[in-house]
Design a protein around this motif. Structure first.
Motif, PDB file in Angstrom:
ATOM      1  N   TRP A   1       0.856  -1.190   0.000  1.00 21.19           N
ATOM      2  CA  TRP A   1       0.000   0.000   0.000  1.00 21.19           C
ATOM      3  C   TRP A   1       0.889   1.236   0.000  1.00 21.19           C
ATOM      4  CZ3 TRP A   1      -3.828   2.173   4.179  1.00 21.19           C
ATOM      5  CH2 TRP A   1      -4.656   3.137   3.566  1.00 21.19           C
TER       6      TRP A   1
ATOM      7  N   SER B   1       1.281   5.248  -1.000  1.00 14.60           N
ATOM      8  CA  SER B   1       0.548   6.479  -1.276  1.00 14.60           C
ATOM      9  C   SER B   1       1.521   7.515  -1.826  1.00 14.60           C
ATOM     10  CB  SER B   1      -0.160   6.973  -0.007  1.00 14.60           C
ATOM     11  OG  SER B   1       0.724   7.008   1.101  1.00 14.60           O
TER      12      SER B   1
ATOM     13  N   THR C   1      -6.651   2.890   7.105  1.00 13.69           N
ATOM     14  CA  THR C   1      -7.936   2.346   6.669  1.00 13.69           C
ATOM     15  C   THR C   1      -8.980   2.606   7.751  1.00 13.69           C
ATOM     16  OG1 THR C   1      -7.240   0.175   7.518  1.00 13.69           O
ATOM     17  CG2 THR C   1      -6.987   0.581   5.157  1.00 13.69           C
TER      18      THR C   1
ATOM     19  N   ASP D   1      -4.142  -8.564  -4.908  1.00 18.17           N
ATOM     20  CA  ASP D   1      -3.323  -7.654  -5.719  1.00 18.17           C
ATOM     21  C   ASP D   1      -2.173  -8.410  -6.381  1.00 18.17           C
ATOM     22  OD1 ASP D   1      -2.518  -8.058  -3.073  1.00 18.17           O
ATOM     23  OD2 ASP D   1      -1.414  -6.175  -2.958  1.00 18.17           O
TER      24      ASP D   1
ATOM     25  N   ASP E   1      -8.803   6.527   5.098  1.00 16.17           N
ATOM     26  CA  ASP E   1      -9.139   5.971   3.781  1.00 16.17           C
ATOM     27  C   ASP E   1     -10.306   4.990   3.905  1.00 16.17           C
ATOM     28  OD1 ASP E   1      -8.090   5.172   0.863  1.00 16.17           O
ATOM     29  OD2 ASP E   1      -8.579   3.343   1.973  1.00 16.17           O
TER      30      ASP E   1
ATOM     31  N   ASP F   1     -11.327   3.140   0.986  1.00 10.84           N
ATOM     32  CA  ASP F   1     -11.323   2.385  -0.266  1.00 10.84           C
ATOM     33  C   ASP F   1     -10.392   1.180  -0.263  1.00 10.84           C
ATOM     34  OD1 ASP F   1     -13.120   4.170  -1.547  1.00 10.84           O
ATOM     35  OD2 ASP F   1     -11.477   5.565  -1.921  1.00 10.84           O
ATOM     36  N   TRP F   2      -9.309   1.216   0.487  1.00 15.19           N
ATOM     37  CA  TRP F   2      -8.252   0.218   0.324  1.00 15.19           C
ATOM     38  C   TRP F   2      -8.677  -1.162   0.820  1.00 15.19           C
ATOM     39  CZ3 TRP F   2      -4.473  -0.086  -2.875  1.00 15.19           C
ATOM     40  CH2 TRP F   2      -3.439  -1.019  -2.685  1.00 15.19           C
TER      41      TRP F   2
ATOM     42  N   ASP G   1      -4.438  -5.738   1.730  1.00 15.36           N
ATOM     43  CA  ASP G   1      -3.704  -6.312   0.613  1.00 15.36           C
ATOM     44  C   ASP G   1      -2.987  -7.573   1.077  1.00 15.36           C
ATOM     45  OD1 ASP G   1      -0.957  -5.594   1.557  1.00 15.36           O
ATOM     46  OD2 ASP G   1      -1.679  -3.546   1.241  1.00 15.36           O
TER      47      ASP G   1
ATOM     48  N   SER H   1      -0.711   3.349   5.231  1.00 16.90           N
ATOM     49  CA  SER H   1      -0.037   3.460   3.938  1.00 16.90           C
ATOM     50  C   SER H   1       1.366   4.032   4.098  1.00 16.90           C
ATOM     51  CB  SER H   1      -0.844   4.350   2.985  1.00 16.90           C
ATOM     52  OG  SER H   1      -0.745   5.718   3.369  1.00 16.90           O
TER      53      SER H   1
END
Length: 289
Positions: A70, A72, A79, A89, A130, A132-133, A136, A158
């Motif tokens: 992740w 940025s 998150t 991913d 955030d 959206d993430w 991962d 991030s």
């Protein structure tokens, strides 16, 4: 396949983190995503670590994970969703890997609190939240074997990739205080990570000379306790560029190292290699504190 459950966020995390016995901090070399579904000794060690933490009564209120995957731009984000999604991913792997889910809850209210409490080492600004993430594979591939019940809330932080390495270490320094509030900090990357040089035909005890050299230099900093010097890795010579053509997998180590308290000695595990060009060296600090 691990199906998504309707996990309810623990009531105490709806308001704030509570003071607790100090949590450990760890850096995990996660290597190939296949490690989460194959019965490798890497996966076995992650499972054993979770069992050891449970046996010692170490019960985090929250897991804060800094993953190599992740990145940025110029700001840090946390998150902040209640039910983070599992992100696949990667490509070219078996369907079984894409079927994996890690349904741990998030901690929205705590994310807001931590975003205001922590600050950017660049300009002292608050962190972003955030929505959206998610998780991962740098996060869920190691947490799934370690905490398979997925009941502990998890949050990702991030990494602004373009910043100087010492800024990442400085952010790790801020994370130290969270360990006394029940937060288990996990950095997930690799001490050496060069996908272009990987050799799938080599054994786990074999590696390129530059892999071994860079891996040893990191271990020397572990042994000396001079963890701040890990931020100078780009000055260590040509082996640094070979070990990290890009340094996204190294940066999570700086967060974990920054969160180590003075005098804490590491316990090393998975001190071996994968595909010749990945170091799986992992460390945990403060386990016996």
């Amino acid at each position: 396949m691990n199906s998504i459950s309707n996990t309810v966020l623990p009531e105490h995390l709806l308001q704030q983190l509570k003071p607790s016995p100090r949590m450990p901090v760890m850096f995990i070399g996660h290597g190939s995503p296949m490690n989460v579904i194959e019965d490798t000794h890497w996966r076995q060690s992650w499972k054993a670590m979770g069992q050891e933490l449970s046996a010692k009564g170490i019960a985090p209120q929250l897991i804060l994970c800094v993953s190599a995957h992740w990145l940025s731009e110029s700001d840090w984000s946390l998150t902040g969703m209640a039910q983070p999604r599992t992100i696949h991913d990667f490509g070219g792997f078996p369907q079984e890997l894409f079927d994996q889910r890690y349904p741990a809850p998030g901690a929205p209210e705590v994310a807001k609190q931590l975003a205001a409490q922590l600050h950017s080492p660049l300009d002292n600004s608050a962190l972003l939240v955030d929505h959206d993430w998610g998780f991962d594979h740098g996060t869920w591939s190691v947490l799934l074997p370690m905490f398979p019940e997925a009941k502990i809330p998890v949050m990702q932080l991030s990494m602004p990739y373009g910043l100087a390495p010492e800024k990442h270490f400085e952010m790790g320094r801020q994370l130290r205080a969270l360990r006394d509030k029940g937060v288990l900090i996990v950095g997930s990357g690799n001490v050496v990570h060069n996908l272009r040089a990987m050799r799938r035909d080599v054994a786990d005890n074999q590696a390129f000379d530059w892999t071994i050299q860079f891996d040893n230099e990191v271990q020397q900093r572990f042994d000396s306790g001079n963890l701040a010097d890990l931020s100078t890795f780009l000055d260590w010579g040509p082996q640094a560029r070979l070990a990290h053509p890009t340094h996204d997998h190294y940066l999570p180590l700086l967060y974990a190292a920054g969160a180590v308290q003075d005098g804490e000695a590491p316990r090393i595990f998975n001190a071996a290699y994968q595909y010749g060009a990945l170091s799986m060296r992992s460390a945990i600090w403060g386990l016996n504190a």
